[in-house]
Scaffold this motif. Structure first.
Motif, PDB file in Angstrom:
ATOM      1  N   GLN A 151       1.057  -1.192   0.003  1.00  0.00           N
ATOM      2  CA  GLN A 151       0.092  -0.017  -0.013  1.00  0.00           C
ATOM      3  C   GLN A 151       0.879   1.201   0.073  1.00  0.00           C
ATOM      4  OE1 GLN A 151      -2.656  -0.205   3.209  1.00  0.00           O
ATOM      5  NE2 GLN A 151      -3.758  -1.926   2.351  1.00  0.00           N
ATOM      6  N   GLY A 152       2.077   1.137   0.172  1.00  0.00           N
ATOM      7  CA  GLY A 152       3.009   2.176   0.309  1.00  0.00           C
ATOM      8  C   GLY A 152       3.152   3.091   1.432  1.00  0.00           C
ATOM      9  N   LEU A 153       2.561   2.392   2.621  1.00  0.00           N
ATOM     10  CA  LEU A 153       2.305   3.276   3.990  1.00  0.00           C
ATOM     11  C   LEU A 153       3.959   3.654   4.345  1.00  0.00           C
ATOM     12  CD1 LEU A 153      -0.282   1.031   5.689  1.00  0.00           C
ATOM     13  CD2 LEU A 153      -0.590   3.417   4.379  1.00  0.00           C
ATOM     14  N   PRO A 154       3.960   4.704   5.290  1.00  0.00           N
ATOM     15  CA  PRO A 154       5.327   4.808   6.051  1.00  0.00           C
ATOM     16  C   PRO A 154       5.656   3.834   6.967  1.00  0.00           C
ATOM     17  CG  PRO A 154       3.895   6.847   5.735  1.00  0.00           C
ATOM     18  CD  PRO A 154       2.967   5.917   5.127  1.00  0.00           C
ATOM     19  N   TYR A 155       6.801   3.507   7.219  1.00  0.00           N
ATOM     20  CA  TYR A 155       7.212   2.447   7.967  1.00  0.00           C
ATOM     21  C   TYR A 155       8.594   2.695   8.828  1.00  0.00           C
ATOM     22  CZ  TYR A 155       9.825   0.670   3.891  1.00  0.00           C
ATOM     23  OH  TYR A 155      10.821   0.409   3.111  1.00  0.00           O
ATOM     24  N   ALA A 156       8.748   2.278   9.790  1.00  0.00           N
ATOM     25  CA  ALA A 156       9.870   2.204  10.512  1.00  0.00           C
ATOM     26  C   ALA A 156      10.521   0.658  10.364  1.00  0.00           C
ATOM     27  CB  ALA A 156      10.006   2.806  11.905  1.00  0.00           C
ATOM     28  N   LEU A 157      11.683   0.371  10.288  1.00  0.00           N
ATOM     29  CA  LEU A 157      12.223  -0.937  10.295  1.00  0.00           C
ATOM     30  C   LEU A 157      12.968  -0.942  11.715  1.00  0.00           C
ATOM     31  CD1 LEU A 157      13.938  -1.367   6.831  1.00  0.00           C
ATOM     32  CD2 LEU A 157      11.921  -2.300   7.628  1.00  0.00           C
ATOM     33  N   ARG A 158      12.335  -2.018  12.480  1.00  0.00           N
ATOM     34  CA  ARG A 158      13.007  -1.980  13.916  1.00  0.00           C
ATOM     35  C   ARG A 158      13.728  -3.349  14.219  1.00  0.00           C
ATOM     36  NH1 ARG A 158      10.436   1.512  17.390  1.00  0.00           N
ATOM     37  NH2 ARG A 158       8.617   2.725  16.557  1.00  0.00           N
ATOM     38  N   LEU A 159      14.646  -3.249  15.022  1.00  0.00           N
ATOM     39  CA  LEU A 159      15.359  -4.336  15.529  1.00  0.00           C
ATOM     40  C   LEU A 159      14.572  -5.129  16.387  1.00  0.00           C
ATOM     41  CD1 LEU A 159      18.199  -6.038  15.353  1.00  0.00           C
ATOM     42  CD2 LEU A 159      19.002  -4.480  17.360  1.00  0.00           C
ATOM     43  N   ASP A 160      14.463  -6.460  16.212  1.00  0.00           N
ATOM     44  CA  ASP A 160      13.862  -7.360  17.080  1.00  0.00           C
ATOM     45  C   ASP A 160      14.815  -7.440  18.463  1.00  0.00           C
ATOM     46  OD1 ASP A 160      12.805  -9.503  18.946  1.00  0.00           O
ATOM     47  OD2 ASP A 160      12.046 -10.605  17.072  1.00  0.00           O
TER      48      ASP A 160
END
Length: 300
Positions: free
Chosen positions: A147-156
């Motif tokens: 959908q092209g939503l903004p996101y943040a890539l987080r460390l598990d």
């Protein structure tokens, strides 16, 4: 044995102040005394706040202080591809996931949770990530990404800590509560930190460890406000298989109220002080450093 490598790494989002002068001079002095190298790095990953005039002023202020550095200067905005590679490496280990909540939504979730009990916060006082994006089914993640939503890539963080095991660094300076010597790292205190965003393929934590490794930095000398960030940096170094520098955290230069100096504090800005007739020697005196030609003692 190769010479030690020191660095000063400001962000061009404002003019330098006395606190920056102290850190830059301290690193430069330590490099000269040890026969080492001194590098300047421009940490300009935040395109919305970093401006060319501030970068030009950094060069001008440091040269006025009598500081010289190796060329070329590393600018983080020119190395986004390298940071993406690191994120992909961590993703390949199953340690990265996207979260889609906005900052406002995260703040709302924290308020809701704190209505019944205090919500945990990181060493800087920011609330830990409260969302459930880590448990989203793969199909749902794919749908949201498409959908092209903004996101943040987080460390598990839990998975990363389990993979890295115990982390310790030898502190050659002093922490905010007097910590020195062998220090146990606690990256879990930071929660699932952000490694990158859709619009910016890196974060401070990720880019700083990559840059230090690429540039061969052996001695990281920086303020006590970054002391506990070292926990996250050690974790990323272990996961990515890159060397761990020596760490020395120095005292902070504070204003009259005892607060850490800010780039908005014009009274302590180097440009303002220079305009008022201050000399480089007077700046050294203001930050508590003797002329390096007369002293062999450091400020750590």
């Amino acid at each position: 044995m190769p010479p030690p490598v020191f660095r000063f790494a400001p962000s061009p989002n404002g003019y330098l102040h006395l606190g920056h002068a102290y850190s830059a001079l301290l690193n430069f002095d330590l490099a000269r005394r040890s026969g080492g190298r001194f590098l300047l790095r421009i940490e300009d990953i935040d395109a919305t706040r970093c401006r060319p005039e501030f970068e030009a002023a950094i060069y001008e202020d440091l040269a006025w202080l009598g500081i010289s550095w190796e060329m070329p200067v590393r600018r983080q905005s020119e190395h986004f591809a390298r940071y993406r590679q690191a994120v992909e490496q961590l993703s390949g280990m199953g340690l990265v996931y996207p979260s889609f909540e906005s900052r406002a939504e995260i703040a709302r979730m924290v308020r809701e949770r704190e209505a019944s009990a205090p919500w945990p916060r990181d060493p800087d006082g920011a609330p830990l990530y409260p969302g459930a994006a880590k448990s989203l089914p793969a199909e749902e993640r794919s749908r949201l990404l498409e959908q092209g939503l903004p996101y943040a890539l987080r460390l598990d963080m839990a998975a990363a800590c389990a993979r890295a095991n115990r982390l310790i660094w030898i502190e050659h300076g002093e922490g905010p509560d007097g910590e020195t010597g062998a220090v146990s790292a606690h990256p879990e205190a930071w929660g699932d930190v952000i490694l990158a965003r859709k619009e910016t393929p890196t974060s401070y934590h990720l880019s700083v460890v990559i840059d230090d490794a690429v540039q061969g930095v052996t001695d990281v000398v920086r303020g006590r406000d970054l002391f506990w960030s070292t926990s996250v940096h050690l974790l990323l170094q272990r996961l990515l298989g890159i060397p761990q520098p020596v760490y020395r955290h120095h005292r902070l230069i504070e204003d009259a109220s005892g607060q850490k100096l800010s780039k908005s504090t014009k009274a302590t800005g180097l440009r303002e002080l220079r305009g008022q007739g201050a000399t480089p020697a007077e700046i050294r005196r203001l930050v508590g450093l003797l002329d390096d030609s007369r002293s062999s003692t450091g400020g750590c």
